[in-house]
Design a protein around this motif. Sequence first.
Motif, PDB file in Angstrom:
ATOM      1  N   ARG A  78       7.510  67.289 137.555  1.00  0.00           N
ATOM      2  CA  ARG A  78       7.422  67.714 136.166  1.00  0.00           C
ATOM      3  C   ARG A  78       6.294  66.917 135.540  1.00  0.00           C
ATOM      4  N   LYS A  79       5.420  67.635 134.899  1.00  0.00           N
ATOM      5  CA  LYS A  79       4.183  67.063 134.377  1.00  0.00           C
ATOM      6  C   LYS A  79       4.403  65.808 133.525  1.00  0.00           C
ATOM      7  N   ASN A  80       5.436  65.815 132.703  1.00  0.00           N
ATOM      8  CA  ASN A  80       5.648  64.726 131.755  1.00  0.00           C
ATOM      9  C   ASN A  80       6.700  63.712 132.202  1.00  0.00           C
ATOM     10  N   VAL A  81       7.157  63.814 133.443  1.00  0.00           N
ATOM     11  CA  VAL A  81       8.179  62.884 133.932  1.00  0.00           C
ATOM     12  C   VAL A  81       7.637  62.154 135.160  1.00  0.00           C
ATOM     13  N   PRO A  82       7.467  60.836 135.061  1.00  0.00           N
ATOM     14  CA  PRO A  82       6.973  60.084 136.218  1.00  0.00           C
ATOM     15  C   PRO A  82       8.040  59.994 137.305  1.00  0.00           C
ATOM     16  N   THR A  83       7.614  59.617 138.488  1.00  0.00           N
ATOM     17  CA  THR A  83       8.570  59.391 139.576  1.00  0.00           C
ATOM     18  C   THR A  83       8.411  57.965 140.084  1.00  0.00           C
ATOM     19  N   GLY A  84       9.486  57.457 140.661  1.00  0.00           N
ATOM     20  CA  GLY A  84       9.472  56.122 141.240  1.00  0.00           C
ATOM     21  C   GLY A  84      10.048  56.164 142.635  1.00  0.00           C
ATOM     22  N   TRP A  85       9.862  55.084 143.380  1.00  0.00           N
ATOM     23  CA  TRP A  85      10.387  54.966 144.742  1.00  0.00           C
ATOM     24  C   TRP A  85      11.312  53.751 144.826  1.00  0.00           C
ATOM     25  N   LEU A  86      12.385  53.910 145.571  1.00  0.00           N
ATOM     26  CA  LEU A  86      13.334  52.839 145.820  1.00  0.00           C
ATOM     27  C   LEU A  86      13.523  52.671 147.318  1.00  0.00           C
ATOM     28  N   ALA A  87      13.753  51.444 147.747  1.00  0.00           N
ATOM     29  CA  ALA A  87      14.269  51.170 149.086  1.00  0.00           C
ATOM     30  C   ALA A  87      15.735  50.825 148.861  1.00  0.00           C
ATOM     31  N   LEU A  88      16.642  51.655 149.368  1.00  0.00           N
ATOM     32  CA  LEU A  88      18.065  51.510 149.103  1.00  0.00           C
ATOM     33  C   LEU A  88      18.814  51.413 150.421  1.00  0.00           C
ATOM     34  N   THR A  89      19.604  50.364 150.582  1.00  0.00           N
ATOM     35  CA  THR A  89      20.372  50.148 151.808  1.00  0.00           C
ATOM     36  C   THR A  89      21.854  50.204 151.488  1.00  0.00           C
ATOM     37  N   ILE A  90      22.565  51.059 152.221  1.00  0.00           N
ATOM     38  CA  ILE A  90      24.015  51.174 152.061  1.00  0.00           C
ATOM     39  C   ILE A  90      24.684  50.882 153.401  1.00  0.00           C
ATOM     40  N   ARG A  91      25.979  50.619 153.353  1.00  0.00           N
ATOM     41  CA  ARG A  91      26.745  50.316 154.562  1.00  0.00           C
ATOM     42  C   ARG A  91      27.958  51.226 154.688  1.00  0.00           C
ATOM     43  N   GLU A  92      27.867  52.369 154.070  1.00  0.00           N
ATOM     44  CA  GLU A  92      28.893  53.399 154.210  1.00  0.00           C
ATOM     45  C   GLU A  92      28.141  54.719 154.273  1.00  0.00           C
ATOM     46  N   GLY A  93      28.823  55.814 154.419  1.00  0.00           N
ATOM     47  CA  GLY A  93      28.107  57.070 154.597  1.00  0.00           C
ATOM     48  C   GLY A  93      28.863  58.260 154.056  1.00  0.00           C
ATOM     49  N   ARG A  94      29.135  58.245 152.771  1.00  0.00           N
ATOM     50  CA  ARG A  94      29.819  59.387 152.157  1.00  0.00           C
ATOM     51  C   ARG A  94      28.866  60.575 152.048  1.00  0.00           C
TER      52      ARG A  94
END
Length: 180
Positions: free
Chosen positions: A123-139
């Motif tokens: 979306r032209k007016n909405v920036p995006t970001g990146w995360l490194a996310l680590t979880i230890r479950e898997g729902r």
Amino acid sequence: MSRILLFNKPYGVICQFSRDGMHPTLADYIAVPDVYPAGRLDTDSEGLLLLTDDGKLQHRITDPKHKLPKTYWVQVEGIPGEVALERLRRGVQLNDGMTLPAEVRAMAEPAGLWQRDPPVRFRKNVPTGWLALTIREGRNRQVRRMTAAAGFPTLRLIRYSIGDWSLERVAPGKWLSLDI
């Protein structure tokens, strides 16, 4: 000796060998007999999928009691601040209960990241970001639900690693075989 395949699953591929008539499957990429996925990735997620010929190893990888860390690179709508990151670190209340705490940090777009087909919607007016996310479950769809609960919907989800295995040397749609 057990065999494990590290497969970089492209967007749109389903995590099964049998054809459904609508999507590409593992059979379109992997012609190795007697290996089976250890876990799964949703059709609209990309990245590391482990396959093995060892039932005990498959169970150890997928069984939540072993709590193997799974790290995802997550492109989100918006730029999460420290408040949102801390919320993810403490655990997020979802409709099926509280998640375990996650390890999370903001990151730059991963270097050398391949293009996705189809491309991520922007979306032209909405920036995006990146995360490194680590979880230890898997729902089911857990990472997507966690980022949405924190106010930052997921646009692109790439599983980078499971335990000590990673995508480091595996191109999209390719696999690497290891004997362990």
